[in-house]
Design a protein around this motif. Structure first.
Motif, PDB file in Angstrom:
ATOM      1  N   TYR A   9       0.859  -1.185   0.000  1.00 20.24           N
ATOM      2  CA  TYR A   9       0.000   0.000   0.000  1.00 20.24           C
ATOM      3  C   TYR A   9       0.895   1.234   0.000  1.00 20.24           C
ATOM      4  CZ  TYR A   9      -3.708  -3.223   1.450  1.00 20.24           C
ATOM      5  OH  TYR A   9      -4.606  -4.254   1.516  1.00 20.24           O
ATOM      6  N   ALA A  10       0.615   2.170  -0.907  1.00 20.28           N
ATOM      7  CA  ALA A  10       1.364   3.430  -0.960  1.00 20.28           C
ATOM      8  C   ALA A  10       0.390   4.581  -0.789  1.00 20.28           C
ATOM      9  CB  ALA A  10       2.112   3.566  -2.278  1.00 20.28           C
ATOM     10  N   VAL A  11       0.660   5.436   0.191  1.00 20.66           N
ATOM     11  CA  VAL A  11      -0.205   6.589   0.480  1.00 20.66           C
ATOM     12  C   VAL A  11       0.614   7.850   0.223  1.00 20.66           C
ATOM     13  CG1 VAL A  11      -1.565   7.779   2.226  1.00 20.66           C
ATOM     14  CG2 VAL A  11      -1.462   5.269   2.218  1.00 20.66           C
ATOM     15  N   SER A  12       0.134   8.667  -0.675  1.00 23.41           N
ATOM     16  CA  SER A  12       0.926   9.829  -1.101  1.00 23.41           C
ATOM     17  C   SER A  12       0.600  11.103  -0.342  1.00 23.41           C
ATOM     18  CB  SER A  12       0.719  10.070  -2.603  1.00 23.41           C
ATOM     19  OG  SER A  12      -0.645  10.304  -2.890  1.00 23.41           O
ATOM     20  N   THR A  13      -0.488  11.131   0.415  1.00 20.91           N
ATOM     21  CA  THR A  13      -0.907  12.352   1.093  1.00 20.91           C
ATOM     22  C   THR A  13      -1.355  12.063   2.524  1.00 20.91           C
ATOM     23  OG1 THR A  13      -2.430  14.242   0.950  1.00 20.91           O
ATOM     24  CG2 THR A  13      -3.290  12.137   0.225  1.00 20.91           C
ATOM     25  N   PRO A  14      -1.126  12.945   3.485  1.00 20.90           N
ATOM     26  CA  PRO A  14      -0.404  14.222   3.344  1.00 20.90           C
ATOM     27  C   PRO A  14       1.107  14.034   3.238  1.00 20.90           C
ATOM     28  CG  PRO A  14      -1.032  13.889   5.611  1.00 20.90           C
ATOM     29  CD  PRO A  14      -1.639  12.754   4.846  1.00 20.90           C
ATOM     30  N   ASN A  15       1.596  12.917   3.794  1.00 21.96           N
ATOM     31  CA  ASN A  15       3.010  12.582   3.667  1.00 21.96           C
ATOM     32  C   ASN A  15       3.130  11.168   3.119  1.00 21.96           C
ATOM     33  OD1 ASN A  15       4.073  15.029   4.963  1.00 21.96           O
ATOM     34  ND2 ASN A  15       3.184  14.182   6.843  1.00 21.96           N
ATOM     35  N   LEU A  16       4.151  10.947   2.306  1.00 24.84           N
ATOM     36  CA  LEU A  16       4.323   9.634   1.689  1.00 24.84           C
ATOM     37  C   LEU A  16       4.612   8.577   2.742  1.00 24.84           C
ATOM     38  CD1 LEU A  16       4.653   7.878  -0.870  1.00 24.84           C
ATOM     39  CD2 LEU A  16       7.090   8.444  -0.793  1.00 24.84           C
TER      40      LEU A  16
ATOM     41  N   SER B 114       4.363   3.977   3.050  1.00 24.40           N
ATOM     42  CA  SER B 114       4.013   2.712   2.413  1.00 24.40           C
ATOM     43  C   SER B 114       4.079   1.607   3.459  1.00 24.40           C
ATOM     44  CB  SER B 114       4.965   2.409   1.251  1.00 24.40           C
ATOM     45  OG  SER B 114       6.292   2.242   1.706  1.00 24.40           O
ATOM     46  N   PHE B 115       3.289   0.553   3.241  1.00 25.78           N
ATOM     47  CA  PHE B 115       3.257  -0.538   4.209  1.00 25.78           C
ATOM     48  C   PHE B 115       2.684  -1.797   3.555  1.00 25.78           C
ATOM     49  CE2 PHE B 115      -0.553   2.060   4.576  1.00 25.78           C
ATOM     50  CZ  PHE B 115      -1.596   1.135   4.524  1.00 25.78           C
ATOM     51  N   HIS B 116       3.161  -2.938   4.055  1.00 25.65           N
ATOM     52  CA  HIS B 116       2.590  -4.216   3.658  1.00 25.65           C
ATOM     53  C   HIS B 116       1.409  -4.562   4.553  1.00 25.65           C
ATOM     54  CE1 HIS B 116       6.577  -4.572   1.712  1.00 25.65           C
ATOM     55  NE2 HIS B 116       5.951  -5.340   0.854  1.00 25.65           N
ATOM     56  N   ASN B 117       1.581  -4.312   5.838  1.00 24.87           N
ATOM     57  CA  ASN B 117       0.513  -4.520   6.813  1.00 24.87           C
ATOM     58  C   ASN B 117       0.366  -3.242   7.635  1.00 24.87           C
ATOM     59  OD1 ASN B 117       0.006  -7.466   6.385  1.00 24.87           O
ATOM     60  ND2 ASN B 117       2.162  -7.589   6.997  1.00 24.87           N
ATOM     61  N   PRO B 118      -0.865  -2.763   7.822  1.00 23.07           N
ATOM     62  CA  PRO B 118      -1.063  -1.497   8.533  1.00 23.07           C
ATOM     63  C   PRO B 118      -0.662  -1.610  10.006  1.00 23.07           C
ATOM     64  CG  PRO B 118      -3.169  -2.602   8.175  1.00 23.07           C
ATOM     65  CD  PRO B 118      -2.141  -3.379   7.410  1.00 23.07           C
TER      66      PRO B 118
ATOM     67  N   GLU C 169      -7.122   2.760   8.024  1.00 23.54           N
ATOM     68  CA  GLU C 169      -8.156   3.472   7.267  1.00 23.54           C
ATOM     69  C   GLU C 169      -7.813   3.513   5.782  1.00 23.54           C
ATOM     70  OE1 GLU C 169      -8.767   7.303   8.974  1.00 23.54           O
ATOM     71  OE2 GLU C 169      -9.400   6.511  10.934  1.00 23.54           O
ATOM     72  N   TRP C 170      -6.548   3.798   5.486  1.00 24.89           N
ATOM     73  CA  TRP C 170      -6.127   3.825   4.085  1.00 24.89           C
ATOM     74  C   TRP C 170      -6.223   2.439   3.451  1.00 24.89           C
ATOM     75  CZ3 TRP C 170      -5.807   7.246   0.494  1.00 24.89           C
ATOM     76  CH2 TRP C 170      -5.597   8.583   0.809  1.00 24.89           C
ATOM     77  N   LYS C 171      -5.885   1.418   4.192  1.00 24.54           N
ATOM     78  CA  LYS C 171      -6.017   0.045   3.675  1.00 24.54           C
ATOM     79  C   LYS C 171      -7.456  -0.238   3.293  1.00 24.54           C
ATOM     80  CE  LYS C 171      -5.423  -4.847   4.923  1.00 24.54           C
ATOM     81  NZ  LYS C 171      -6.781  -5.220   4.469  1.00 24.54           N
ATOM     82  N   ASN C 172      -8.405   0.128   4.155  1.00 26.02           N
ATOM     83  CA  ASN C 172      -9.823  -0.101   3.867  1.00 26.02           C
ATOM     84  C   ASN C 172     -10.274   0.654   2.624  1.00 26.02           C
ATOM     85  OD1 ASN C 172     -10.125  -1.770   6.101  1.00 26.02           O
ATOM     86  ND2 ASN C 172     -10.750  -0.093   7.464  1.00 26.02           N
ATOM     87  N   VAL C 173      -9.785   1.896   2.489  1.00 32.25           N
ATOM     88  CA  VAL C 173     -10.157   2.713   1.318  1.00 32.25           C
ATOM     89  C   VAL C 173      -9.639   2.083   0.030  1.00 32.25           C
ATOM     90  CG1 VAL C 173      -9.757   4.915   0.143  1.00 32.25           C
ATOM     91  CG2 VAL C 173     -10.344   4.885   2.577  1.00 32.25           C
TER      92      VAL C 173
END
Length: 285
Positions: A146-153, A155-159, A166-170
């Motif tokens: 999982y890569a989340v670009s906002t608000p700050n970059l 990444s994770f395999h497991n939250p 929350e980002w994983k669910n989205v």
């Protein structure tokens, strides 16, 4: 004059020799063919890795690394890897070499939006113990990031944090919506009764193979998987053939969904190409 004639004869004989030589030499094609599994062969390494690195305030790079090593040199070594972002094909890696045991491939993509990345690799080896006996070895590997670009970059395999959960669910929901819509469209187009099949995503095959194929003995599971990848390589990885005979790139198509009939008669592979056209591949068992 005699010298010229001798030279001409030499050229003719040389040409004939070259033609005969190449006509007798087996020509290797870029394809995957399933042959009986040789249980004595082992992959010492078979891995797929995804890593995110920051490249700017609004961009990041996704590094994609695929490696494999057989315990001996093979007539043909081949690895094919598929990378999906939010349920759609982002890219492919393909490499094949003769008389090798090791293969390695790397790629880097520049990204800006958050995404769920799924990469799956089929590692393959073909051996010729004799002129008439062909065998093979195969293994799958995968990675999910999982890569989340906002608000700050990040990444994770497991939250690990509530924010990452929350980002994983989205991102899971986005991918599920795309793959479910693809399945619904294929169901309507090809009149498939989903209740008659066990369904998984291609990207879940490495982890769920034995569960999905639980009604088959272990040796037959490997044959089913090998022939499945043989068909996927020819009809999805290299190109998608449309009903009018033309072909299109698989880029942007959805993750193939694998449907195995509960009566053990067939496997269906359903996916949607980039232009929204549902596709069906059928493998008889």
């Amino acid at each position: 004059m005699k010298l010229q004639m001798k030279y001409t004869v030499f050229l003719v004989l040389a040409t004939i020799f070259i033609i005969l030589y190449f006509s007798d030499t087996p020509q290797v094609e870029e394809t995957i063919n399933f042959f009986p599994i040789d249980s004595s062969l082992q992959f010492e390494q078979a891995s797929t890795h995804l890593v995110v690195k920051e490249t700017g305030k609004e961009t990041y790079s996704l590094n994609w690394d695929v490696r494999s090593s057989l315990d001996r040199s093979a007539y043909l070594r081949q690895d094919v890897s598929l990378l999906f972002k939010n349920g759609k094909l982002e890219g492919t890696l393909r490499k094949w070499k003769q008389n090798r045991k090791d293969l390695s491939q790397t790629a880097k993509t520049k990204e800006s939006e958050s995404g769920l990345y799924d990469a799956i690799t089929f590692h393959y080896a073909e051996l010729h113990p004799s002129d008439t006996i062909f065998t093979s070895a195969q293994q799958m590997s995968k990675d999910k990031l999982y890569a989340v670009s906002t608000p700050n970059l990040q990444s994770f395999h497991n939250p690990l944090s509530e924010e990452q959960k929350e980002w994983k669910n989205v991102l899971d929901s986005v991918t599920k919506e795309i793959t479910q819509h693809s399945l619904d469209e294929a169901k309507k187009t090809f009149q498939v009764n989903l209740n008659q099949y066990k369904i998984i995503l291609l990207t879940d095959l490495p982890a769920k193979k034995n569960q999905w194929l639980s009604s088959f003995p272990s040796f037959q599971r490997e044959e089913i998987v090998g022939k499945l990848w043989e068909g996927l390589y020819k009809n999805y990885v290299l190109s998608i053939r449309k009903e009018d005979g033309s072909t299109v790139s698989p880029q942007g198509s959805t993750i193939p969904q694998l449907l195995i009939a509960k009566d053990k008669s067939e496997i269906l592979v359903l996916f949607t190409s980039k232009d929204g056209t549902p596709n069906l591949l059928r493998q008889k068992l």
